[in-house]
Design a protein around this motif. Structure first.
Motif, mmCIF file in Angstrom:
data_model
loop_
_atom_site.group_PDB
_atom_site.id
_atom_site.type_symbol
_atom_site.label_atom_id
_atom_site.label_comp_id
_atom_site.label_asym_id
_atom_site.label_seq_id
_atom_site.Cartn_x
_atom_site.Cartn_y
_atom_site.Cartn_z
ATOM 1 N N ASP A 134 0.856 -1.126 -0.169
ATOM 2 C CA ASP A 134 -0.001 0.153 -0.164
ATOM 3 C C ASP A 134 0.814 1.292 0.046
ATOM 4 N N GLN B 23 2.082 2.129 -3.449
ATOM 5 C CA GLN B 23 0.954 2.440 -4.125
ATOM 6 C C GLN B 23 0.678 4.256 -3.893
ATOM 7 N N TYR B 24 0.972 4.313 -2.486
ATOM 8 C CA TYR B 24 0.868 5.766 -1.926
ATOM 9 C C TYR B 24 2.006 6.792 -2.780
ATOM 10 N N LYS C 286 1.530 7.214 -6.092
ATOM 11 C CA LYS C 286 0.734 8.460 -6.655
ATOM 12 C C LYS C 286 1.418 9.806 -6.066
ATOM 13 N N ALA C 287 2.096 10.016 -5.017
ATOM 14 C CA ALA C 287 2.657 10.986 -4.556
ATOM 15 C C ALA C 287 3.647 11.840 -5.515
ATOM 16 N N ASN D 94 -1.500 11.945 5.099
ATOM 17 C CA ASN D 94 -2.280 11.010 4.628
ATOM 18 C C ASN D 94 -1.725 9.691 4.318
ATOM 19 N N MET D 95 -0.453 9.362 5.160
ATOM 20 C CA MET D 95 0.266 7.768 4.804
ATOM 21 C C MET D 95 -0.746 7.089 5.740
ATOM 22 N N ASN D 96 -1.727 6.777 5.247
ATOM 23 C CA ASN D 96 -2.987 5.841 5.766
ATOM 24 C C ASN D 96 -2.387 4.485 6.049
#
Lengths: 301, 250
Positions: B151, B154-155, B158-159, B208-210
């Motif tokens: 995940d 993926q972050y 997008k970043a 937002n590093m969920n």
């Protein structure tokens, strides 16, 4: 509007300022005058900002604030000096001395009281406790239950000040710490519902203690888009509060906000941004009720 | 015009305490700018002076030599300044983590937004490190599943940002999508757990590093990021921070 009218209006307003604000309004002459000075979110700013600091350039500085406060006290000895929290954190003075200098300077300026902000927990509740001997003023906080912490017994849930016979009741409101401050830092401090506490405290101060002025010293924040409790919401949803001195959101208000409480009575909300760039000055004039010809109180902001 | 706006409003009285004869007749409120037109209280200045001198002495102390200016915009997906920060966190926090848990940090992830200042060439003073990292954020070690790490990839895809990393190799295509990630030369294993050093701010949802939100475990090392940087520089004579191949794009 006509240019001529404009000039007349401004010069008249200028005259008021030149004569020392509202005291020039002669109909108040027999009354009493209380000045409230306040800061919030000073965040360890001791010296002024440098010339290259953008919009803060050359502003702030404790030595200037101290001189200004003293000048106002000489004008009116009935002055109350309050801080709405986040005294700590923001410059290396805090990293190096842990808040000692901030508290010592506030004591020298003769602050009457402060409430506790979230950043005041930045060195842990033990770090806050350790600096208490350097503070000669009271910490007023009504909605943090410190029973199971070292701060137990070191804060007041309210305080009543008496200035020239005017009774001023002050209580304090802190922001919810969970999610904002690491729990390791605030430990077992319990956050109590500010609306409930404020309702009780204000009623007690106004109706039982017969205070002439009830002040909430708040670090909840000016207002939020969501339903989070704020100074504005508190003002509108309670009775018995005359004034809310706020902090936390670093809100620079050009002038105090005048709101109506639940019963349609005036509540003033003020906040002066952050970093000691401004000093809030609120002047209240009081009179014997029977001397007042009109059932009104004038507001100049 | 400002004076013109100062209106005198008469608003209805509130007189809730009838037993008390004193009541508000008028109110005036304003803010006073604290600026250079005000005089200074010299006693206050004298009181501050020794604190300031002591502080300046420490803040002006040189920790290490930096041969060239480091900025957070000098690389595409990794920068010399970010690499220095992530490497310092790895080197300083790993021994503490090891001694407390017997485990090793697999990799470090910080955020580009957390690089708050550039580092000039020459002697790096304590003051510069306070400017680089003014916050009190602590290093935390987050135990993530291999799936959480995916995940994270993926972050990062997008970043499209040079978030500082250490201990992990990332390869992205032209459109920033990461197609290869390896730790110690091994690909990410979904059935394995990884120990990721980051800041408490990011672990708690910053930027937002969920993928950090529901970790297997969070370990504290009681070590502030700034202190790790300072300790790292104190034992370094000349800082050799450079852009390398840890996180690159085709």
């Amino acid at each position: 509007m006509k240019r001529r009218d404009f000039i007349q209006t401004t010069s008249a307003a200028g005259l008021f300022v030149g004569l020392g604000g509202l005291s020039s309004l002669s109909f108040q002459s027999p009354g009493k005058h209380l000045t409230i000075l306040h800061t919030n979110d000073v965040h360890s700013h001791i010296g002024p900002f440098g010339p290259n600091d953008g919009r803060n350039a050359n502003m702030g500085g404790v030595a200037r604030r101290a001189a200004l406060i003293e000048k106002i006290r000489q004008e009116n000895p009935n002055t109350l000096l309050l801080d709405a929290g986040d005294i700590f954190q923001g410059t290396p003075y805090f990293n190096f001395y842990g808040g000692e200098l901030e508290f010592k300077l506030m004591s020298k300026m003769r602050y009457d009281a402060a409430t506790i902000g979230n950043h005041d927990f930045d060195n842990g509740i033990d770090g806050l406790y350790a600096q208490l001997p350097h503070a000669s003023f009271d910490f007023i906080c009504s909605n943090y239950d410190f029973s199971n912490t070292v701060m137990d017994g070191h804060t007041k849930d309210h305080k009543i000040f008496n200035k020239d016979g005017i009774k001023i009741g002050v209580f304090g409101l802190g922001v919810e710490l969970q999610g904002l401050v690491n729990q390791k830092l605030y430990k077992e401090t319990k956050y109590l519902d500010p609306m409930e506490i404020a309702t009780d405290m204000a009623s007690k101060l106004k109706n039982e203690e017969k205070c002439d002025l009830v002040i909430a010293l708040s670090h909840m924040g000016y207002d939020y888009k969501n339903s989070t409790i704020s100074d504005v919401k508190l003002a509108q949803k309670t009775n018995n509060i005359d004034l809310i001195i706020g902090g936390h959101t670093h809100t620079f208000l050009d002038r105090p906000t005048v709101l109506k409480n639940k019963s349609g009575k005036n509540v003033i909300v003020n906040q002066v941004g952050c970093y000691g760039l401004y000093l809030g000055r609120l002047d209240y004039y009081f009179d014997e009720e029977q001397n007042l010809k009109t059932k009104g109180y004038s507001i100049q902001v | 015009m400002k004076s013109f706006i100062r209106l005198l409003l008469v608003i209805s009285l509130f007189s809730s305490c009838k037993n008390n004869p004193t009541t508000i007749s008028s109110f005036e409120g304003k803010r006073i700018p604290i600026d250079s037109q005000l005089s200074e209280d010299e006693e206050i200045n004298d009181f501050i002076a020794p604190y300031k001198q002591n502080l300046d002495k420490t803040m002006d102390s040189v920790l290490a030599y930096n041969p060239k200016l480091l900025t957070k915009s000098d690389g595409d997906l990794n920068t010399a300044i970010g690499n220095f920060m992530a490497d310092a966190v790895m080197e300083q926090a790993n021994p503490v983590f090891q001694s407390r848990t017997g485990k090793e940090i697999d990799f470090v992830l910080l955020n580009n937004g957390g690089i708050r200042a550039q580092l000039p060439s020459g002697g790096l003073t304590m003051k510069k490190i306070y400017e680089l990292m003014p916050f009190e954020n602590e290093i935390v070690i987050v135990e993530l599943t291999g799936k959480d790490v995916k995940d994270m990839l993926q972050y990062l895809s997008k970043a499209k940002t040079a978030h500082p990393v250490s201990g992990i190799e990332l390869r992205a295509d032209r459109n920033y999508k990461i197609y290869k990630a390896s730790i110690d030369g091994q690909p990410i294993d979904e059935n394995k757990h990884y120990f990721v050093a980051t800041s408490d701010y990011l672990q708690q949802g910053g930027d937002n590093m969920n993928f950090f939100a529901n970790p297997v475990e969070v370990y504290s090392v009681d070590y502030k990021i700034r202190n790790a940087l300072i300790d790292y520089l104190k034992k370094t004579d000349t800082l050799r921070a450079r852009i390398d191949n840890r996180y690159i794009r085709e």
